[in-house]
Design a protein around this motif. Sequence first.
Motif, PDB file in Angstrom:
ATOM      1  N   GLY A 129       0.388  -1.345  -0.041  1.00  8.63           N
ATOM      2  CA  GLY A 129       0.329   0.148  -0.204  1.00  8.63           C
ATOM      3  C   GLY A 129       0.638   1.805   0.337  1.00  8.63           C
ATOM      4  O   GLY A 129       1.788   1.241   0.145  1.00  8.63           O
ATOM      5  N   LYS A 130       0.177   2.598  -0.120  1.00  5.91           N
ATOM      6  CA  LYS A 130       0.969   3.880  -0.311  1.00  5.91           C
ATOM      7  C   LYS A 130       0.925   5.219   0.542  1.00  5.91           C
ATOM      8  O   LYS A 130      -0.207   4.883   1.280  1.00  5.91           O
ATOM      9  N   CYS A 131       2.330   5.243   0.922  1.00  2.73           N
ATOM     10  CA  CYS A 131       2.458   5.772   2.122  1.00  2.73           C
ATOM     11  C   CYS A 131       2.943   7.300   1.574  1.00  2.73           C
ATOM     12  O   CYS A 131       2.244   8.664   2.086  1.00  2.73           O
ATOM     13  N   LEU A 307      11.451   3.898 -11.800  1.00  2.00           N
ATOM     14  CA  LEU A 307       9.826   3.404 -11.542  1.00  2.00           C
ATOM     15  C   LEU A 307       9.420   2.277 -10.647  1.00  2.00           C
ATOM     16  O   LEU A 307       8.637   2.393  -9.928  1.00  2.00           O
ATOM     17  N   ALA A 308      10.751   1.674 -10.505  1.00  2.00           N
ATOM     18  CA  ALA A 308      10.311   0.188  -9.193  1.00  2.00           C
ATOM     19  C   ALA A 308      10.961   1.053  -7.981  1.00  2.00           C
ATOM     20  O   ALA A 308      10.286   0.354  -6.986  1.00  2.00           O
ATOM     21  N   GLY A 309      12.015   1.930  -7.813  1.00  2.00           N
ATOM     22  CA  GLY A 309      12.398   1.673  -7.096  1.00  2.00           C
ATOM     23  C   GLY A 309      11.311   3.106  -6.140  1.00  2.00           C
ATOM     24  O   GLY A 309      10.890   3.751  -5.159  1.00  2.00           O
ATOM     25  N   THR A 310      10.393   4.130  -7.312  1.00  2.00           N
ATOM     26  CA  THR A 310       9.521   4.814  -6.748  1.00  2.00           C
ATOM     27  C   THR A 310       7.922   4.414  -6.027  1.00  2.00           C
ATOM     28  O   THR A 310       7.887   4.121  -5.178  1.00  2.00           O
ATOM     29  N   HIS A 311       7.648   2.806  -6.527  1.00  2.00           N
ATOM     30  CA  HIS A 311       6.400   1.698  -5.915  1.00  2.00           C
ATOM     31  C   HIS A 311       7.470   1.978  -4.968  1.00  2.00           C
ATOM     32  O   HIS A 311       6.479   1.381  -3.661  1.00  2.00           O
ATOM     33  N   MET A 312       8.476   1.754  -4.842  1.00  2.00           N
ATOM     34  CA  MET A 312       9.617   0.947  -2.966  1.00  2.00           C
ATOM     35  C   MET A 312       9.202   1.892  -2.660  1.00  2.00           C
ATOM     36  O   MET A 312       8.200   1.750  -1.299  1.00  2.00           O
TER      37      MET A 312
END
Length: 378
Positions: A129-131, A307-312
């Motif tokens: 989930g997003k914080c 993008l991968a790092g951003t989602h992480m």
Amino acid sequence: MSVDQKITAMDVWHLQLPVNARRDHGIGSVEHVVDIVVVGLTAEGGQTGYGEGSSWSVFTGSAEASFAALDRYIRPLVVGRSIGDRAAIMADAAYAVAHCTEAKAALETALLDLQGRISGLPVWALLGGKCRDTIPLSCSIADPDWEADLKLMERLREDGVRIIKLKTGFKGHAYDMMRLEELRKNYPEFKIRVDYNQGLHHDNAIRCVQEVATFDPDFIEQPVKAHLRSLMARIRDSIDIPLLADESVFGPEDMQTAIAMGLCDGVSIKIMKTGGLTRAQTVARMAQSVGLSAYGGDMFEAGLAHLAGTHMIASTPEITLGCEFYQASYFLVEDILQTPFEVKDGQVIVPQDAGLGVLPDPDKLTKYTLTHSNGSKA
């Protein structure tokens, strides 16, 4: 169900991307091109998920090693498996080939992207989930041509970027002090961070770091060689500025040692070092559990890895010091994404669409490919 779909194909590309400047670091330089590896996993329903492995030979390894790890050693563990077996696939990959953390990060990214695209969920939703919706962007200042870096500073100012990291330790202490003085005088609105990338000799490291600390940077990162952990701890005790570890901490195993030795106040978290997004989250949580800070670092990445790092980071509240995902916007001559990696007013925008949110451009994959393999013996 979507997670029951089998992975039917795996493509691996080795790309070489031109860059617009030279960048010097304490352990080496990069100019002309950077090498990355892209992996694509296709499911029986026809969807494809993508991941990027961005390496540097003096840091994590080589693109050639990542390509071989994926194509030869990891491929048999992936094709024919269910998408829902991501944890088991990653556990198998961990022991299929030693090191090659960038290849494993690319693999997990592709698995997550594929699952997200099939299920309609962003990768951050699959990671818990997003914080946050935005992440403050830091850009590294690392050109040995100081006038070129000053032009970049003006561009960053105009674009609303307000965090920079000055790369130090590659051209002498007096040069570092001169640049810090000029930055503090002429760009007072910027937060400044300092990163040696192991560039200081152990004989004078404490003195140099203490003098740099008088400029009150946000933090000073990895002044000495990765294995000099006791010296890192002594440097930490000698200054009032937070000391961060990068090359000394790759994954959770190193984080245990860093905590036990008290060698840092925080850590640079890079999915390319840890070997994946979930291991990166583990490092961040270990750091936070003992009061250490964390930020999202990167290698010489294209937009797919950004993008991968951003989602992480979007799904990891323990990472509080922003990110360094600047290369796609400020270093590469051309990125590989279909639409630009989104940065606005000095903030990386967290994607809301399924999977990573943006696909690589197939024409750019073709344009910049040195080697491509789909597993065929032909």
